[in-house]
Design a protein around this motif. Structure first.
Motif, short mmCIF file in Angstrom:
data_model
loop_
_atom_site.label_atom_id
_atom_site.label_comp_id
_atom_site.label_asym_id
_atom_site.label_seq_id
_atom_site.Cartn_x
_atom_site.Cartn_y
_atom_site.Cartn_z
N ARG A 98 0.84 -1.20 0.00
CA ARG A 98 0.00 0.00 0.00
C ARG A 98 0.87 1.26 0.00
O ARG A 98 0.61 2.22 -0.72
CB ARG A 98 -0.92 0.01 1.21
CG ARG A 98 -2.00 1.11 1.15
CD ARG A 98 -2.65 1.34 2.51
NE ARG A 98 -2.95 0.12 3.21
CZ ARG A 98 -3.16 0.07 4.53
NH1 ARG A 98 -3.08 1.18 5.26
NH2 ARG A 98 -3.45 -1.07 5.11
N VAL A 99 1.94 1.24 0.81
CA VAL A 99 2.85 2.38 0.83
C VAL A 99 3.50 2.58 -0.55
O VAL A 99 3.60 3.71 -1.04
CB VAL A 99 3.92 2.19 1.92
CG1 VAL A 99 5.00 3.28 1.81
CG2 VAL A 99 3.29 2.22 3.30
N ARG A 101 2.29 1.78 -3.46
CA ARG A 101 1.29 2.31 -4.40
C ARG A 101 1.02 3.79 -4.14
O ARG A 101 0.87 4.57 -5.09
CB ARG A 101 0.01 1.49 -4.28
CG ARG A 101 0.12 0.12 -4.95
CD ARG A 101 -1.11 -0.73 -4.72
NE ARG A 101 -1.07 -1.95 -5.54
CZ ARG A 101 -1.74 -3.05 -5.25
NH1 ARG A 101 -2.51 -3.10 -4.15
NH2 ARG A 101 -1.64 -4.11 -6.04
N GLU A 102 0.97 4.17 -2.88
CA GLU A 102 0.78 5.58 -2.56
C GLU A 102 1.95 6.41 -3.07
O GLU A 102 1.77 7.51 -3.62
CB GLU A 102 0.64 5.76 -1.04
CG GLU A 102 -0.64 5.18 -0.47
CD GLU A 102 -0.64 5.10 1.05
OE1 GLU A 102 -1.70 4.77 1.63
OE2 GLU A 102 0.41 5.37 1.67
N PHE A 103 3.15 5.87 -2.91
CA PHE A 103 4.34 6.59 -3.37
C PHE A 103 4.34 6.75 -4.88
O PHE A 103 4.58 7.84 -5.40
CB PHE A 103 5.59 5.83 -2.91
CG PHE A 103 6.88 6.50 -3.29
CD1 PHE A 103 7.37 7.56 -2.54
CD2 PHE A 103 7.61 6.09 -4.40
CE1 PHE A 103 8.56 8.19 -2.87
CE2 PHE A 103 8.79 6.70 -4.75
CZ PHE A 103 9.27 7.76 -3.97
N ALA A 106 1.81 9.36 -6.04
CA ALA A 106 2.15 10.74 -5.70
C ALA A 106 3.40 11.23 -6.41
O ALA A 106 3.52 12.41 -6.75
CB ALA A 106 2.33 10.88 -4.18
N LEU A 241 11.61 1.64 3.50
CA LEU A 241 10.54 2.64 3.48
C LEU A 241 10.56 3.50 4.74
O LEU A 241 10.13 4.66 4.71
CB LEU A 241 9.18 1.96 3.34
CG LEU A 241 9.00 1.04 2.12
CD1 LEU A 241 7.65 0.36 2.16
CD2 LEU A 241 9.20 1.82 0.84
N PHE A 247 9.61 8.72 1.34
CA PHE A 247 8.39 7.99 1.59
C PHE A 247 7.50 8.66 2.64
O PHE A 247 6.40 8.17 2.93
CB PHE A 247 8.71 6.56 1.99
CG PHE A 247 9.41 5.79 0.90
CD1 PHE A 247 8.70 5.28 -0.17
CD2 PHE A 247 10.79 5.63 0.92
CE1 PHE A 247 9.34 4.60 -1.19
CE2 PHE A 247 11.44 4.96 -0.10
CZ PHE A 247 10.71 4.44 -1.16
N CYS A 250 3.71 9.33 2.03
CA CYS A 250 2.75 8.23 1.95
C CYS A 250 1.86 8.21 3.21
O CYS A 250 2.38 8.08 4.33
CB CYS A 250 3.47 6.90 1.81
SG CYS A 250 4.54 6.80 0.36
N SER A 252 0.14 5.94 4.55
CA SER A 252 0.20 4.70 5.34
C SER A 252 1.55 4.45 5.99
O SER A 252 1.73 3.43 6.67
CB SER A 252 -0.16 3.50 4.44
OG SER A 252 -1.48 3.62 3.94
N LEU A 253 2.50 5.37 5.81
CA LEU A 253 3.84 5.13 6.34
C LEU A 253 3.84 5.06 7.87
O LEU A 253 4.54 4.23 8.46
CB LEU A 253 4.81 6.19 5.86
CG LEU A 253 6.27 5.99 6.31
CD1 LEU A 253 6.84 4.69 5.74
CD2 LEU A 253 7.14 7.18 5.92
#
Length: 377
Positions: A98-99, A101-103, A106, A241, A247, A250, A252-253
């Motif tokens: 998920r992290v 994909r967010e990265f 963005a 990460l 990161f 993100c 979810s980090l």
């Protein structure tokens, strides 16, 4: 006192060499001095990775990309060994994926999320059986840190008329002049102090007041891999990460860091995150760990090497795993900032504390400093 120079650089690590290059190509006379007989510090004790993906988007990422461009120019001009490899960051849980994909969403800039099978096709070292996915970045390069400094020194000497004086300790800096341990002096309009983890010899009060500390790390290198075996992209995994500022964008980090604090407590305690690169004789450079403080004990902890190798085995399978070399490295770090550029007196600039990103950031930063023709602050 010798004929004045336009620029004196104290320190022949990558920061100092980058500053020497940027001023010399602008036609300025440059003297570089270093206390050692050759470059032996953090500049040669690293992965050889030029790692833009670890830098936040904006100024720092563009600085890293400019550095990569200059490294490629030096490959042509100075014979520096460099390979454009890209990188793979491997995810082994839904949260890590998920992290990633967010990265990717963005950050953009050609960065993409891959499935396990495609990641395995990019590198023969990737273990795909428990892989959730991977982030591929095309921006990373691998140089040979053991041979690059000497090649750059040779090129600067022969092509840019930069003068080098190795084995010479600078003991005093004042506006317009440097005094050395042998009693000699040299004059210059601008003086750059790039003394790396030596925080005690020059401007110790200023460095302490800025909050600069020293990071100790442990690294390893395997024996050469079988002939023809290529790692491909540089590799890392989920713990990375939590290490790189890029990161932080993100959402979810924070949740992932909380998970690591419980599930990876020992790795987080010692700052373990594992990178893998290949250069030189075909061996793999592995690491690393991170301990912070003004003074470190001189001992290498076998338990930390075991942590690194155990985590490596979770995401990579390499044909030749025997370890040929172990070493420690030291670099200056400034919490919350990517570098220290400080003007303690007229015509004198401290450039330090790139936080382990010297190979990635030095050439771009040096261009920014030299382009204005005067120190930045």
């Amino acid at each position: 006192m010798s004929q004045p120079y336009d620029v004196i650089v104290i320190g022949a690590g990558i920061v100092g060499l980058a500053l020497a290059r940027s001023h010399a190509i602008r036609g300025r006379s440059v003297l570089v001095v270093d206390r050692e007989d050759r470059t032996v510090g953090a500049t040669i004790r690293n992965f050889g990775l030029v790692w833009p993906v670890g830098q936040p988007p904006g100024t720092r990422f563009e600085r890293a990309r400019q550095s990569a461009q200059i490294w490629n120019e030096l490959a042509t001009e100075a014979g520096v060994e460099i390979h454009t490899t890209g990188s793979l960051t491997l995810a082994h849980s839904d949260l890590e994926l998920r992290v990633l994909r967010e990265f990717a969403a963005a950050f953009g800039k050609g960065i993409e999320v891959l499935g396990p099978e495609e990641a395995g096709r990019r590198s023969p070292a990737v273990r795909t059986e428990k892989l959730a996915g991977a982030l591929f970045s095309p921006h990373e390069h691998t140089v040979n840190p053991r041979t690059a400094p000497a090649a750059i020194v040779r090129w600067l000497s022969e092509r840019a008329a930069v003068q080098f004086r190795f084995g010479l300790v600078a003991t005093r800096v004042e506006p317009g002049a440097v005094t050395f341990a042998d009693g000699t002096r040299a004059a210059a309009d601008q003086i750059f102090v790039c003394s790396g983890p030596d925080l005690r010899t020059l401007f110790p009060r200023e460095l302490a007041a800025a909050g600069v500390t020293v990071c100790k790390l442990q690294m390893l290198r395997t024996a050469p891999q079988p002939a023809g075996w290529k790692l491909g992209p540089a590799l890392c995994a989920g713990l990375t990460l939590a290490h790189y500022d890029a990161f932080a964008l993100c959402p979810s980090l924070a949740e992932l860091k909380q998970h690591f604090a419980q599930a990876r407590a020992e790795e987080m305690r010692w700052g373990v995150h594992v990178l893998v690169s290949q250069n030189g004789d075909g061996g793999l450079t592995l690491g690393d760990t991170h301990e912070y403080g003004a003074t470190h004990d001189p001992f290498q902890r076998e338990a930390l090497d075991r942590l690194v190798l155990a985590y490596l085995d979770e995401f990579a399978c390499i044909p030749e795993r025997s370890i040929a070399e172990h070493w420690t490295g030291y670099y200056p770090k400034l919490a919350g900032k990517s570098e220290l550029v400080l003007n303690p007196m007229p015509g004198v600039t401290l450039v330090n504390a790139l936080g382990g990103a010297g190979m990635t950031m030095s050439f771009g930063l040096a261009e920014e400093i030299a382009a204005v023709g005067a120190p930045l602050s």
